[in-house]
Design a protein around this motif. Structure first.
Motif, short mmCIF file in Angstrom:
data_model
loop_
_atom_site.label_atom_id
_atom_site.label_comp_id
_atom_site.label_asym_id
_atom_site.label_seq_id
_atom_site.Cartn_x
_atom_site.Cartn_y
_atom_site.Cartn_z
N SER A 44 0.83 -1.21 0.00
CA SER A 44 0.00 0.00 0.00
C SER A 44 0.87 1.26 0.00
N VAL A 45 1.96 1.23 0.75
CA VAL A 45 2.88 2.39 0.79
C VAL A 45 3.51 2.60 -0.58
N LEU A 46 3.97 1.53 -1.18
CA LEU A 46 4.60 1.63 -2.50
C LEU A 46 3.61 2.16 -3.54
N LEU A 47 2.39 1.62 -3.51
CA LEU A 47 1.37 2.08 -4.46
C LEU A 47 1.04 3.55 -4.24
N CYS A 48 0.96 3.94 -2.97
CA CYS A 48 0.65 5.33 -2.64
C CYS A 48 1.75 6.27 -3.16
N ILE A 49 3.01 5.88 -2.97
CA ILE A 49 4.13 6.72 -3.44
C ILE A 49 4.12 6.83 -4.96
N ILE A 50 3.85 5.72 -5.64
CA ILE A 50 3.80 5.75 -7.11
C ILE A 50 2.70 6.69 -7.59
N LEU A 51 1.53 6.62 -6.95
CA LEU A 51 0.42 7.49 -7.34
C LEU A 51 0.74 8.96 -7.07
N LEU A 52 1.42 9.23 -5.95
CA LEU A 52 1.81 10.61 -5.64
C LEU A 52 2.81 11.15 -6.66
N ILE A 53 3.74 10.29 -7.06
CA ILE A 53 4.72 10.71 -8.08
C ILE A 53 4.02 11.01 -9.40
N LEU A 54 3.10 10.13 -9.75
CA LEU A 54 2.37 10.34 -11.01
C LEU A 54 1.55 11.63 -10.96
N ARG A 55 0.88 11.85 -9.82
CA ARG A 55 0.04 13.04 -9.71
C ARG A 55 0.89 14.31 -9.77
N THR A 56 2.05 14.29 -9.10
CA THR A 56 2.91 15.48 -9.06
C THR A 56 3.55 15.76 -10.41
N ASN A 57 3.94 14.74 -11.10
CA ASN A 57 4.71 14.93 -12.33
C ASN A 57 3.90 14.65 -13.60
N TRP A 58 2.60 14.49 -13.44
CA TRP A 58 1.80 14.16 -14.62
C TRP A 58 1.87 15.22 -15.73
N PRO A 59 1.79 16.51 -15.39
CA PRO A 59 1.87 17.50 -16.48
C PRO A 59 3.16 17.38 -17.28
N GLU A 60 4.32 17.27 -16.58
CA GLU A 60 5.58 17.13 -17.29
C GLU A 60 5.66 15.83 -18.09
#
Length: 327
Positions: free
Chosen positions: A303-319
């Protein structure tokens, strides 16, 4: 173009630490609750060594194949695992312990045999060790049944191997007995020829030596009669000797056949133990699976790993969208 580096990930995790911790705790609670709903399984094991021989050593012919106290080689161990993995043996265990009912599979339903075999095969394992012993492991919801099945499998191994040997040995006995009858007839024909020679006055090579000595020591009145006997033995002595050698040869063959028959009958009649049991299975005192703490830890980490991946995607999605999806 580097979209994110390790420092960015660390800052992102620290910034969202409360969210990540909350998700990890929720995952741990859910996993812990779910682990209590999983049916526990208990494991029992027994260790056996396959025997060197499949036949009872009744005579020296069998003893040349090895001693019945010898442990089996790698070949015997692999053959034993093949038999243990056979449907024949497994179905005997399934019927003996009423595993259709135990696994809650209705026997009259389509594919019931396939389902019960799949369930049973998923709960057993056979492993050859480097010393050529075989470890039989059984999992079950009931620790006593797991131990009983583990101890019953080597017993059924004896039964299956005995039946395999018995079937082949029974055919061999029939064939050998037929060959013995043919051999006896052949010997009887040769004996009749020998008797015919003797009736005519033909003697063995050993007796012919004394015949010549008797002729030399006989008086003139007897020599004429003895000369005719000597002439007969000279003309037919070689044929007599050849027939006598043939008789000895066929008698030796009969002796070998009788030894083989004795051994084959022993294989049919003697139910010999095919393995050595090192350790018998006993009911387990604690469950083998599931391991609750491991389920909780894996759930938290996932769950932690999935959460971090989703946060990374959300933060860097525009780029990322601009770099990878722009035309």
């Amino acid at each position: 173009m580097e979209l994110i580096n390790l420092a960015d990930i660390v800052r992102l995790i620290w910034k969202n630490r409360k969210l990540i911790i909350s998700i990890a705790l929720i995952a741990a609670i859910i996993a812990g609750f779910a682990s209590f709903l999983i049916t526990p399984y208990y494991k029992s094991s027994t260790t056996i060594y396959p025997g060197k021989l499949s036949q009872a050593p009744i005579n020296e012919t069998a003893l040349r194949r090895g001693n019945m106290m010898d442990f089996g080689s790698t070949e015997e161990a692999e053959q034993t695992i093949e038999i243990l993995s056979s449907t024949n043996l497994q179905e005997r265990i399934i019927e003996k312990f009423h595993l259709y009912d135990h696994y809650q599979i209705k026997k009259n339903e389509p594919l019931s045999r396939t389902l019960v075999l799949k369930e049973f095969q998923g709960n057993i394992a056979f492993k050859r060790t480097k010393f050529n012993s075989i470890v039989i492991t059984v999992l079950d919801k009931d620790p006593q049944i797991a131990a009983n099945i583990a101890n019953a499998i080597p017993v059924e191994l004896d039964s299956v191997k005995y039946e395999m040997i018995n079937t082949r040995a029974s055919d061999l006995v029939k064939n050998l007995l037929t060959q013995k009858e043919i051999q006896l007839q052949k010997i009887d024909i040769i004996k009749k020829s020998m008797n015919q020679f003797k009736a005519e006055g033909v003697m063995s090579q050993f007796e012919r030596g004394y015949l010549l000595q008797a002729y030399a020591e006989s008086n003139p009145s007897e020599r004429s009669r003895m000369k005719s006997i000597i002439d007969l033995n000279i003309s037919k002595g070689e044929d007599f000797d050849r027939t006598e050698r043939e008789l000895d040869y066929e008698l030796d063959n009969l002796y070998l056949l009788e030894k083989y028959i004795t051994q084959a009958k022993a294989d049919v009649e003697v139910r010999f133990v095919q393995k050595f049991i090192v350790d018998s299975a006993i009911p387990a005192e604690k469950k083998s699976s599931p391991t609750k703490w491991l389920i909780v830890v894996v759930a938290m980490m996932s769950s932690v790993l999935l959460c971090i991946i989703l946060l990374i995607l959300r933060t860097n999605w525009p780029e990322m969208k601009k770099v990878y999806f722009s035309e």
